[in-house]
Design a protein around this motif. Sequence first.
Motif, short mmCIF file in Angstrom:
data_model
loop_
_atom_site.label_atom_id
_atom_site.label_comp_id
_atom_site.label_asym_id
_atom_site.label_seq_id
_atom_site.Cartn_x
_atom_site.Cartn_y
_atom_site.Cartn_z
N UNK A 165 -82.12 73.72 -11.92
CA UNK A 165 -83.44 73.58 -11.64
C UNK A 165 -83.65 72.82 -10.37
N UNK A 166 -83.15 71.70 -10.34
CA UNK A 166 -83.07 70.73 -9.33
C UNK A 166 -82.68 71.33 -8.14
N UNK A 167 -81.67 72.04 -8.03
CA UNK A 167 -81.11 72.62 -6.75
C UNK A 167 -81.92 74.27 -6.40
N UNK A 168 -82.74 74.68 -7.49
CA UNK A 168 -83.36 75.78 -7.31
C UNK A 168 -82.09 76.94 -6.91
N UNK A 169 -81.11 76.84 -7.95
CA UNK A 169 -80.04 77.79 -7.81
C UNK A 169 -80.19 78.80 -9.06
N UNK A 170 -79.95 79.98 -8.67
CA UNK A 170 -79.95 81.12 -9.41
C UNK A 170 -78.78 81.33 -10.54
N UNK A 171 -77.61 80.53 -10.15
CA UNK A 171 -76.46 80.64 -11.07
C UNK A 171 -75.67 79.05 -11.26
N UNK A 172 -75.18 79.24 -12.33
CA UNK A 172 -74.70 77.93 -12.74
C UNK A 172 -73.13 78.40 -13.73
N UNK A 205 -57.10 87.64 -9.69
CA UNK A 205 -58.10 87.63 -8.21
C UNK A 205 -59.50 87.46 -8.80
N UNK A 206 -59.57 87.08 -10.30
CA UNK A 206 -61.20 87.26 -10.80
C UNK A 206 -61.51 86.00 -10.62
N UNK A 207 -62.75 86.02 -9.76
CA UNK A 207 -63.33 84.69 -9.65
C UNK A 207 -64.68 84.69 -10.48
N UNK A 208 -65.44 83.72 -10.18
CA UNK A 208 -66.87 83.70 -10.99
C UNK A 208 -67.45 84.96 -11.16
N UNK A 209 -67.63 85.22 -9.62
CA UNK A 209 -68.64 86.56 -9.47
C UNK A 209 -68.30 87.57 -10.45
N UNK A 210 -67.24 87.98 -10.58
CA UNK A 210 -66.65 89.02 -11.57
C UNK A 210 -67.33 88.83 -13.13
N UNK A 211 -67.18 87.50 -13.42
CA UNK A 211 -67.75 87.10 -14.91
C UNK A 211 -69.15 86.84 -15.01
N UNK A 212 -69.94 86.54 -13.86
CA UNK A 212 -71.35 86.79 -13.85
C UNK A 212 -71.92 88.24 -13.88
N UNK A 213 -71.12 89.04 -13.62
CA UNK A 213 -71.58 90.49 -13.64
C UNK A 213 -71.07 90.87 -14.97
N UNK A 214 -69.75 90.60 -15.24
CA UNK A 214 -69.15 90.99 -16.85
C UNK A 214 -70.06 90.68 -17.95
N UNK A 215 -70.45 89.49 -17.86
CA UNK A 215 -71.35 88.78 -19.19
C UNK A 215 -72.77 88.99 -18.71
N UNK A 216 -73.09 89.60 -17.70
CA UNK A 216 -74.45 89.92 -17.50
C UNK A 216 -75.34 88.64 -17.83
N UNK A 217 -74.82 87.50 -17.22
CA UNK A 217 -75.44 86.22 -17.40
C UNK A 217 -75.38 85.34 -16.02
N UNK A 218 -76.43 84.56 -15.92
CA UNK A 218 -76.55 83.48 -14.71
C UNK A 218 -75.77 82.44 -14.93
N UNK A 219 -75.39 82.00 -16.36
CA UNK A 219 -74.82 80.90 -16.65
C UNK A 219 -73.31 81.30 -17.54
#
Length: 448
Positions: A165-172, A205-219
Amino acid sequence: MESKRLKKIPEKMTIPLKQHEGTICEPIVKKGDQVLIGQKIGQSTSYYSSDVHSSVCGEVLAVEEAPHPNGNKVLSVIIQPTDSMETVEFVPKENASQSELIALMQEAGIVEHYGAPTHTVLKPEGKKIDLVLINSTASEWIGGKYKTPNEYASQMMDALKLLMKAAEASKGAIIIRQDDKESIEAFEGVDVNGKTLKVAPLVGKRRLGHYFEDQDSNIIVASQERIYGKKILNFFTYNVTGRKVRIGCDPTDVGVAVCGVKSAKALYDAVYEGKPYYETVINVEGMVGCPEYMLVRIGTPFKDIIETCDFKGEIGKIVANGVITGVAQYTDEVPVTKGTTRITLLTKEEVLRDQPVACIHCARCVDVCPVSLVPSRLNVMADQGRFDECRQMHIGNCIECGRCAVVCPSRIHILQLIRYAKNAIEKAYADAAPKESSNLKLGCCGGE
Ligand code: SF4
Ligand code: SF4
């Protein structure tokens, strides 16, 4: 194992007015003043600074330069504590807006253990953060004053939401160590936005981006091997996100804010309890009779911590923040600061190191380097002052983990020589643009 509080109140506390990178705080107390626990004693005078608070109740003896664990003398507030536990009134700020959170972090004195004031990491001037990471790979669940792993998981999740929230970031994301089973168990099953969390292993080669999509979650919560070193931020960022950070830049240049467990917990405490950052958990090593983790007030001299432990043998050296990458202390009067993560005591025998001999070209240093450097070459070039060649061989990518020096059978002081060259290069190229690099492992070209 739960961290133990250091119960003894020292005779004298030394609280440096600079425990962060950036501008030193202005003292707002003077000799003879009475202070309470949590009272502000140092005021920031610029955005790149962070307020300082008293960790005890007592009388200000002086505001003067005093030894600091970074090896310099720093203007500090010296306080004679009393037994009183009286605190200033702590006012929780649970409904703080984004800008109020940023201001709260500066007022509560929250800084990263690597020095940056946390609010400047989340809201760097002129940059936009879209991803917040809590790096928990260096600390087990207890590394931040928690009673149980479940309490740790729940508070870290709340802290991550505050940081986003402080960073106004969409993902964590929270990154934990893959062998930290207690934390993994605690995070598995936590509810995030109505979904059950599954800890994602960062393999191949799995980075965070893969899991954001895989888990369909922004956290998400991910696990990976522990990375240690003095300058791991860029490497850590690349490892978990795939975003490459140029030499001379930091993760905020690619939209990533990296925070530690301690600062995340400090923000949680500031928001939900109204407490400023005046105590910290440190790791004590080389001593018998001490708990592995100890909760201490900022400003406590090392000697008061050492006295409570049963050290066998004659002390040969006191080191702050780890024997490989830390700083040896010339006095035990130095205080614990927000940047102190561990205190190590070594015996005289442990300090003795045989003289280095010639390199036998065994390449062990090359094999262990996590960022694919050639430490044996860098070491020779640094020793001969061939700094331009060091630069061409991407010495700036060295994360100062010290593995090369540890495995070297010739006992060559590789890390010291690399640091020497890096310092010389930093001075010589202070005005140069960030350098592109073709180092394959770390890469330095920006973007995902
Ligand atoms: S050169 Fe040595 S200290 Fe630097 S990253 Fe490689 S192994 Fe670590
Ligand atoms: S480990 Fe030491 S001896 Fe072996 S190649 Fe590296 S610098 Fe030379």
